[in-house]
Design an enzyme around this catalytic site. Structure first.
Site, PDB file in Angstrom:
ATOM      1  N   SER A 584       0.844  -1.186   0.000  1.00  0.00           N
ATOM      2  CA  SER A 584       0.000   0.000   0.000  1.00  0.00           C
ATOM      3  C   SER A 584       0.888   1.247   0.000  1.00  0.00           C
ATOM      4  CB  SER A 584      -0.959  -0.029   1.188  1.00  0.00           C
ATOM      5  OG  SER A 584      -1.995   0.901   1.038  1.00  0.00           O
ATOM      6  N   ASP A 670      -9.767  -3.614  -5.612  1.00  0.00           N
ATOM      7  CA  ASP A 670      -9.240  -2.769  -4.538  1.00  0.00           C
ATOM      8  C   ASP A 670      -9.792  -1.349  -4.686  1.00  0.00           C
ATOM      9  OD1 ASP A 670      -7.750  -1.445  -2.623  1.00  0.00           O
ATOM     10  OD2 ASP A 670      -5.847  -2.344  -3.218  1.00  0.00           O
ATOM     11  N   HIS A 705      -8.326  -4.859  -1.249  1.00  0.00           N
ATOM     12  CA  HIS A 705      -7.045  -4.320  -0.800  1.00  0.00           C
ATOM     13  C   HIS A 705      -6.255  -5.336   0.021  1.00  0.00           C
ATOM     14  CE1 HIS A 705      -4.327  -0.981  -0.177  1.00  0.00           C
ATOM     15  NE2 HIS A 705      -4.348  -1.158   1.130  1.00  0.00           N
TER      16      HIS A 705
END
Length: 736
Positions: A584, A670, A705
């Site tokens: 991320s 995501d 995600h």
């Protein structure tokens, strides 16, 4: 070797502050375009072909994770409103089963304090055997049944009414983190007719169980509405309790510890606002407690003590008030009537003063005790004080006496868990890099720690076979950067070992010590695993975070390079056998570091990487973009921020260089970091690299995600990442 897919080039110009950037791969953002899906499918096929010889290694690591995990297991039951709640896992099943059983004694339930001499046996969890139901056990939700027929399953939230009759829960079947909310009657096992679609995280019942509060996100996936559903009424009659129109603010709900108030929190990383609704009064209106205009970052906890309402306030000070700035936070006691006055005239009584060396991260309550969560020397732990003593100390202008549990390790994490407000004990969790998670009950009256469970690790795991140590790297500006260095005890400091550097460094998120079964597969292959606690995280307090955000963001990247340099010179690693990994915002870190020093790494794994940050943040219509301005700056309005971000954002700074082997791992659904960012990044990396090493893109087509859902799928994902690293470093074999 298979040919890497080549995406077509469709130049698209983006102009801001007199600067034009031509993006040839922006067309990949169109998720509905069949060419996009075809391209991602081709990328997956290429990745499969290039890494086909790693399949035996992936299988081995997966089996190691599986073999060390007690698959049929359960959580420690937690008591609430006269019931014991827990979850089970069953061998061969992907998801937990959420259960409960009636408590034999209901004392201390519904928020009434347990008597000082109450028998702790009433608060001792029932003996639940893995794989064996107990008499009276009731299944609230079977995640495996909920997931049946769906490619993805995640539970967004759950709540039970005070009388124990109704169970509300929300599920996601696509991975986009929007949920469907349903309510189950636990007396009959039937669902109520109402179904609420497209809800966000956060749902709570009122004390009577007649109203359900839940969150809704806007089109940019920003939670902005608190809605109220009255059970038994049509969903389209639900009312909006609060709506936040500022696109740079995040909204959430929670209950006070005693469950008398609904708290609505609005804010960002720099300041916040709290509103509260008295749930015991059906005619009450939402009241502003502390507003955003005061620019104070805080959390508030209203409570009743000796017949009087007070507010426990954790905050970062009042620069114009008697406290001054308190970047590491302090804790005060405030009468609610004070909040109606101008800020500088309000009387706040300090309970815990500001400390430059200790970050206060939370302040909570039970009916009898004050609980302060803190971080000292990077390590999170807790302190406790009798509430009556704390209130008296505040009135006398003195500091309450706190007790703190001791765990006997240098690098560890101790956190508070869910506990009944009136209970004589508090549930704690403890873990370290070498100690599997342990669950304790902390006896408030005596400070005794009662061990309730230690997570089993099968296969003969011995903590003494592993070492976790603190080390320090020196950054370019002389700042000392803490590192956690993990290895097998048998590994020699002879400069020959493979190594992996891991980091994050954003949003004041700390990489805290914790045990991971999967990580043993790397350590057992001789890897030295280094966690770099770089600026932008919260490990060393608020200033550590502020020195790694906005116009100081480059410190995050150079700190990571400094950590790598320390490792290369330490004798613990072969400088030619070092890999890096992050996810991320940590994926942005990896992308930026590879642009800064590609020659220092043999391989890199970037998980759901935020590598096209400038393009994303320049478009406030994209998910969460406006909320990012408090972290990175606002490049739309500020030319300096635009220029600074453009100097480091990974996608726009790829250049001719010998990039190492790279695997970018992403998910099609995501909503936090869109798949298009790594898809574009991989294309330009391939064009720029001179090393001849493969640059790979792996996309989970039915995931969000956090990757694929289900524990076995998660283990396969982790095995894939670790096999890629171990293969690149020549560390496929287990140590003898």
């Amino acid at each position: 070797m298979a040919e890497a897919p080549v995406a077509k080039k469709v130049p698209a110009a983006r102009t801001h502050h007199g600067d034009t950037f031509v993006d040839e791969y922006e067309w990949l953002r169109d998720k509905e375009n069949p060419e996009v899906a075809a391209h991602l499918t081709a990328e997956n096929a290429y990745t499969d072909a290039v890494t086909a010889d790693q399949q035996p290694l992936r299988d081995a690591i997966f089996e190691e994770i599986k073999g060390r995990t007690q698959e049929t297991d359960l959580s420690v039951p937690s008591r609430r409103d006269g019931w014991w709640y827990f979850s089970r896992t069953v061998e061969g099943q992907q998801y937990p089963i959420y259960c409960r059983v009636k408590a034999a004694d209901a004392s201390g339930a519904h928020g009434s304090p347990a008597g000082p001499g109450e028998d702790l046996a009433a608060w001792t969890p029932p003996a639940v055997v893995p794989g064996t139901p107990i008499e009276g056990e009731q299944v609230l939700l079977d995640g495996n049944a909920e997931a049946e027929g769906h490619p993805f399953f995640a539970l967004g939230g759950a709540a039970v009414t005070r009388d124990g009759n109704l169970y509300a829960y929300s599920v996601d079947h696509s991975g986009d983190e929007t949920f469907t909310l349903r309510v189950k009657d636990l007396r009959t096992g039937e669902h109520l007719p109402e179904v609420i679609e497209n809800v966000f995280y956060g749902l709570e019942f009122d004390p009577e169980g007649s109203r359900l509060f839940y969150m809704v996100a806007d089109e940019s996936w920003r939670p902005y509405q608190v809605r109220v559903h009255v059970l038994g009424t049509p969903v389209d009659e639900d009312t909006v309790l609060y709506q936040e129109d500022d696109v740079a603010q995040w909204t959430g709900i929670d209950l006070s510890a005693d469950r008398r108030w609904l708290l609505v929190g609005i804010g960002n990383s720099e300041y916040s606002e709290t509103r509260m609704l008295k749930l015991t009064d059906p005619d009450a209106q939402l009241e502003l407690l502390l507003g955003r205009d005061d620019r104070i970052l805080h959390s508030a906890e209203p409570f009743e003590h000796e017949g009087r309402t007070r507010v426990l306030l954790m905050h970062n000070g009042r620069p114009a008030g008697p406290e001054g700035a308190a970047p590491n936070n302090m804790v005060s006691l405030v009468d609610p009537a004070e909040f109606a006055k101008p800020l500088v005239e309000q009387e706040w009584t300090a309970l815990v003063a500001h400390d430059d060396s200790v970050k206060i991260e939370g302040a909570d309550l039970t009916a009898t005790h004050l609980i302060v969560s803190l971080r000292r020397d990077t390590i999170p732990t807790l302190r406790f004080a009798p509430l009556a003593d704390a209130v008296r100390a505040a009135g006398a202008g003195t500091t309450p006496t706190f007790s703190e549990p001791e765990f006997g390790e240098e690098l560890y994490t101790a956190n508070g868990g869910a506990s009944e407000y009136g209970a004589p004990l508090v549930r704690l969790s403890f873990t370290s890099y070498v100690t599997p998670p342990q669950v304790y009950d902390y006896v408030l009256a005596t400070g005794e720690l009662l061990l309730r469970k230690e997570t089993p690790v099968l296969g003969g795991y011995r903590p003494a076979d592993y070492v976790a140590e603190r080390a320090w790297a020196t950054a370019d500006d002389g700042t000392r950067v803490p590192l956690s260095v993990l290895r097998r005890a048998s590994v020699k400091q002879d400069g020959s070992n493979p190594a992996l550097v891991y980091g994050y460094g954003s949003y004041e998120v700390s990489m805290d010590p914790g045990f991971a079964i999967s990580r043993l597969s790397l350590l057992d292959r001789g890897l030295v695993f280094v966690v770099a606690h770089i600026r932008g995280g919260g490990e060393l307090g608020r200033r550590w975070y502020e020195d790694g955000k906005k116009l100081h963001k480059r410190n995050t990247f150079t700190d990571f390079v400094a950590a790598t340099d320390w490792l290369a010179a330490s004798g613990w690693a072969d400088p030619k056998r070092i890999a890096c990994m992050g996810g991320s915002a940590g994926g942005l870190l990896i992308g930026a570091v590879l642009n800064l020093a590609p020659e220092k790494y043999a391989a890199a794994v970037a998980q759901v990487p935020f590598v096209d940050a400038l393009t994303t943040i320049l478009d406030p219509e994209l998910p969460l973009s406006a909320l990012e301005w408090e972290e990175w700056g606002n490049p739309i309005e500020d030319a300096e921020v635009y220029s600074y971000m453009k100097s480091y954002t990974p996608y726009e700074n790829v250049h001719a260089a010998p990039y190492p082997k790279v695997a970018a791992v992403t998910s099609f659904n995501d909503t936090r970091v869109l798949y298009v960012e790594p898809a574009k990044w991989v294309q330009v990396l391939r064009e720029a690299t001179s090393s001849g090493q493969p640059i790979l893109l792996k996309t989970e087509m039915d995931a969000g995600h956090g990757g694929a859902s289900g524990r076995y799928e998660a283990w396969k994902d982790r095995a894939w990442d670790y096999a890629f690293i171990a293969d690149a470093l020549g560390a496929r074999d287990l140590l003898p």
